[in-house]
Design a protein around this motif. Sequence first.
Motif, PDB file in Angstrom:
ATOM      1  N   UNK B 245       0.807  -1.217   0.000  1.00 49.99           N
ATOM      2  CA  UNK B 245       0.000   0.000   0.000  1.00 49.99           C
ATOM      3  C   UNK B 245       0.841   1.267   0.000  1.00 49.99           C
ATOM      4  N   UNK B 246       1.866   1.274   0.885  1.00 55.41           N
ATOM      5  CA  UNK B 246       2.684   2.470   1.057  1.00 55.41           C
ATOM      6  C   UNK B 246       3.386   2.837  -0.240  1.00 55.41           C
ATOM      7  N   UNK B 254       1.888  10.527  -2.994  1.00 51.48           N
ATOM      8  CA  UNK B 254       1.883  10.908  -1.578  1.00 51.48           C
ATOM      9  C   UNK B 254       3.281  11.310  -1.137  1.00 51.48           C
ATOM     10  N   UNK B 255       3.356  12.241  -0.203  1.00 57.24           N
ATOM     11  CA  UNK B 255       4.657  12.684   0.282  1.00 57.24           C
ATOM     12  C   UNK B 255       5.203  11.746   1.345  1.00 57.24           C
ATOM     13  N   UNK B 256       4.287  11.249   2.141  1.00 52.09           N
ATOM     14  CA  UNK B 256       4.701  10.285   3.161  1.00 52.09           C
ATOM     15  C   UNK B 256       3.515   9.369   3.451  1.00 52.09           C
ATOM     16  N   UNK B 257       3.821   8.123   3.715  1.00 48.00           N
ATOM     17  CA  UNK B 257       2.737   7.176   4.057  1.00 48.00           C
ATOM     18  C   UNK B 257       3.239   6.298   5.185  1.00 48.00           C
ATOM     19  N   UNK B 258       2.513   6.347   6.288  1.00 50.15           N
ATOM     20  CA  UNK B 258       2.960   5.543   7.427  1.00 50.15           C
ATOM     21  C   UNK B 258       1.846   4.583   7.824  1.00 50.15           C
ATOM     22  N   UNK B 259       2.264   3.417   8.276  1.00 50.70           N
ATOM     23  CA  UNK B 259       1.241   2.490   8.790  1.00 50.70           C
ATOM     24  C   UNK B 259       1.891   1.446   9.686  1.00 50.70           C
ATOM     25  N   UNK B 260       1.076   0.917  10.562  1.00 52.93           N
ATOM     26  CA  UNK B 260       1.549  -0.141  11.457  1.00 52.93           C
ATOM     27  C   UNK B 260       1.179  -1.479  10.854  1.00 52.93           C
ATOM     28  N   UNK B 267       6.618  -0.727  12.010  1.00 50.48           N
ATOM     29  CA  UNK B 267       5.989   0.532  11.641  1.00 50.48           C
ATOM     30  C   UNK B 267       6.619   0.971  10.334  1.00 50.48           C
ATOM     31  N   UNK B 268       5.791   1.061   9.309  1.00 48.86           N
ATOM     32  CA  UNK B 268       6.333   1.318   7.972  1.00 48.86           C
ATOM     33  C   UNK B 268       6.177   2.784   7.609  1.00 48.86           C
ATOM     34  N   UNK B 269       7.293   3.368   7.136  1.00 51.45           N
ATOM     35  CA  UNK B 269       7.241   4.760   6.657  1.00 51.45           C
ATOM     36  C   UNK B 269       7.719   4.739   5.196  1.00 51.45           C
ATOM     37  N   UNK B 270       6.837   5.128   4.293  1.00 51.76           N
ATOM     38  CA  UNK B 270       7.191   5.161   2.865  1.00 51.76           C
ATOM     39  C   UNK B 270       7.300   6.604   2.408  1.00 51.76           C
ATOM     40  N   UNK B 271       8.415   6.904   1.727  1.00 47.85           N
ATOM     41  CA  UNK B 271       8.621   8.288   1.250  1.00 47.85           C
ATOM     42  C   UNK B 271       9.178   8.251  -0.159  1.00 47.85           C
ATOM     43  N   UNK B 272       8.908   9.305  -0.906  1.00 48.93           N
ATOM     44  CA  UNK B 272       9.453   9.326  -2.277  1.00 48.93           C
ATOM     45  C   UNK B 272      10.988   9.521  -2.276  1.00 48.93           C
ATOM     46  N   UNK B 273      11.601   8.908  -3.259  1.00 49.48           N
ATOM     47  CA  UNK B 273      13.049   9.103  -3.437  1.00 49.48           C
ATOM     48  C   UNK B 273      13.213  10.105  -4.583  1.00 49.48           C
ATOM     49  N   UNK B 284      11.299   2.779   1.500  1.00 47.75           N
ATOM     50  CA  UNK B 284      10.381   2.235   2.499  1.00 47.75           C
ATOM     51  C   UNK B 284      11.199   1.768   3.682  1.00 47.75           C
ATOM     52  N   UNK B 285      10.922   2.373   4.861  1.00 50.99           N
ATOM     53  CA  UNK B 285      11.695   2.022   6.039  1.00 50.99           C
ATOM     54  C   UNK B 285      10.763   1.366   7.058  1.00 50.99           C
ATOM     55  N   UNK B 286      11.145   0.207   7.532  1.00 53.73           N
ATOM     56  CA  UNK B 286      10.320  -0.485   8.524  1.00 53.73           C
ATOM     57  C   UNK B 286      10.982  -0.434   9.878  1.00 53.73           C
ATOM     58  N   UNK B 287      10.303   0.177  10.816  1.00 54.28           N
ATOM     59  CA  UNK B 287      10.866   0.278  12.170  1.00 54.28           C
ATOM     60  C   UNK B 287      10.354  -0.867  13.015  1.00 54.28           C
ATOM     61  N   UNK B 288      11.235  -1.299  13.890  1.00 55.88           N
ATOM     62  CA  UNK B 288      10.845  -2.351  14.813  1.00 55.88           C
ATOM     63  C   UNK B 288       9.831  -1.769  15.796  1.00 55.88           C
TER      64      UNK B 288
END
Lengths: 121, 643
Positions: B245-246, B254-260, B267-273, B284-288
């Motif tokens: 989805x992100x 989208x500029x940023x998309x976050x979801x658990x 916790x996923x944070x997706x941002x444009x490169x 796409x960065x996934x945080x623990x």
Amino acid sequence: MNKILIVDDEEKVRKLVEITLSIGKVEILQASSGEEGLKIARETRPDIILLDVMMPGRFDGFDVCKLLKEDPATRDIYIIMLTAKGQKADKEKGFASGADDYFVKPFSPMELMEKIDKVLS
Amino acid sequence: MISLKDMKIQTKIIMAMVLLLIFIGLLSFWASYMHEKKSLLTNMQHNAVILNHALIISITNQKSIAEKVNLQTLVEELSLTEGIFGVWVIDNSSRITSATFREQAGEVASSYLISDALQNGYYVSGFDTKLGEQVYSAIYPLKKGNKILGAVEVAFELREYLNAQTSHRIHLAAQMKRDIRIMAESLSSSIEKMQYINELIHIQRLVDRLCAESEIISRIMIVDDNSRTIACNDLSRVGTIADDKGVKAVINGADIYTRLAPSQKIYLVDMPLRIGDEFKGVVSIGYDARDYYTHLSEIFRFGSLISGIGVLMGILLAFQVSNPIIKPIQRLTDVTKKLARGDLTVKASVSSRDEIGTLAIAFNQMAEDLARSKEEIYQYSKTLEQKVKQRTQELELSNQELREIQNELMEASMAKSEFMSIASHELRTPLTSVLGYSELLLTRDLTESQKKEFFGFINEESVLLSKIIDDLLDISRIESQKAFGFVKKPVNLADILLKDTKYYSRAEIGRRIITDMEENLPLVNADEEKIGQVIKNLIDNAIKYSPSGDIIAKAFVKDNKVWIAIQDHGIGISQKDIPHVFDKFFRVKQKETAHISGTGLGLAIVKYIVEFHDGELDIKSKLGEGTTIGFGLPVLKDRDLNE
Ligand SMILES: Nc1ncnc2c1ncn2[C@@H]1O[C@H](COP(=O)(O)OP(=O)(O)OP(=O)(O)O)[C@@H](O)[C@H]1O
Ligand SMILES: [Mg+2]
């Protein structure tokens, strides 16, 4: 010949009736008490009974009338109550016991004769 | 189920308090929860943004994320060439960067030929087995200066070669060797011409290192603008299409998309490169998020504890608050219940000036009023009761009197009508003869002797009639309570008795009258005529009510009285009738006496006269055996005589 029975304890009254009716062609029978009247009525079957109410002995006039009217053999006898008891209640009692007619003492012999002539004709 | 209606006020207040406190607890819990959550997540997001910048900076210099894509395109295009089994680009750590078989990207290529080529930096070729198939493989190193960056591997299918005859194989092998070398060489040179190949490989490194070094980052994924995964710490994803989805959201602008992702606890944070203003792909960065979840559950537990305490405190508080309100109401309720049970002496204690206090005062007023009105009603009902009782007694008395009067009247009227009936009969009988015979005399031709006889009858009956009329007049005089004119004088009752018995002829009554008289009877003060009537009435009865048998007339002295008693052996009188025979108009009603004419006044006259002489009456009778009726008059004393 027609038979007429007169039941009365007063001899004078019986005699009065006898003489009154003697000019007609009738046979006059007499009884001085209820019992005697009942006996004669059953034996001779008269056409008419002239019946006094207050009489000594076992049966008064009402008793005699009732007994005769209950018996089919004597039912058809024409019964004329002949009594000094002139009150309305007494008359009713008389008719209740089955009497066909009612004559109050004192009575006129002429009227009695007319009545009997009427009944017999 | 208990409805709200049935609950006591206290319960309602407690419930309301508890509910309120639970609500407040939940609200504060929810607020802190949201705050915690937000701060945690913003931390991570913030981190991600920084990371993204770092990545962009490190990538920007290399300008060429596209090259990586080009590389893959190149590999895939080459793979389409007839006879080629596969093409691989391998970095200097034997990791596959691009491959015909995309899924192999990131894998470590383990063939001996490769390690040989990478170690020595020269071209190698030979038979090999790839994915279970025999191939002829050629590996050409990628170099920059003396530095070995990686290698290119091209594998030829061996089907034609293997199917060929041995003689032909040599020829084919030679041709293959030549072709493959050319191919590998040209590929290698085209890749080397892509100036940034080394940097590309560097991205994967960067990703790997970032993941390894950061404790909180569990996933980094770089995706190109065609959703193809360029680099990922999870190497199996490199080269695949990322369709989460992100990534999609960011590709779509989208500029940023976050979801658990609770299942993976990340916790996923997706941002444009973006390099410059150009969109190159997605980071796409996934945080623990394990810590986050444990933290949340801790908060939750803490919140529950707080809520529990809140409930307890709510109950306590509710009791505390409601007691001062409820207690007086309860007391009032108890008192009211008592009042309802009829205790009118109750009093509610007034402990406060609030509404309840007012209520208590009003209640007391009401109870007092009630008690007073009850007392009034009681008093009233008491007097009423008394009045009713009194009136009832009065009424009963007057009723009793009325009943007595009525009975008397009824008896009198009945007796009177019977008297009238009897009188009528008594009169009519002689009248019948008088009327009848006189009519005959008038209307018939009769003989002389007949005429004489009939006149005799008329005369006899007229005499009788006059006698009866006399009797009736006597009776009517007694009826109207007018005293006869008594003429008392000293007389010997025996004389009167003897005179009276002579009056009855033996022939007429058909029996004897036997007199039994004591000699020298004392005198009594009496009206000769009236006492004569008494004796006559008694003898009349004895004759009338005995069909046969002698009649005994006694005269004797007893208890200072001279007695006359008439005894018969007739029908007798029943015990029940004895007390009544002296009553006016009383006659025993039975067959035996029905034809006997009488007015029922004979004995009444007897009683009247005897009483007037201060005398006494005596009656003895037995049904069927006979009757004795007598009277005693006081003996006349000498003193009386002298007066
Ligand atoms: N000696 C008697 N034996 C039986 N019954 C008697 C005798 N004397 C009186 N009685 C009863 O007492 C009743 C009252 O008697 P009483 O003399 O007052 O009236 P009466 O004889 O019927 O009428 P009267 O006025 O003509 O005398 C009688 O009707 C009768 O039934
Ligand atoms: Mg009498």
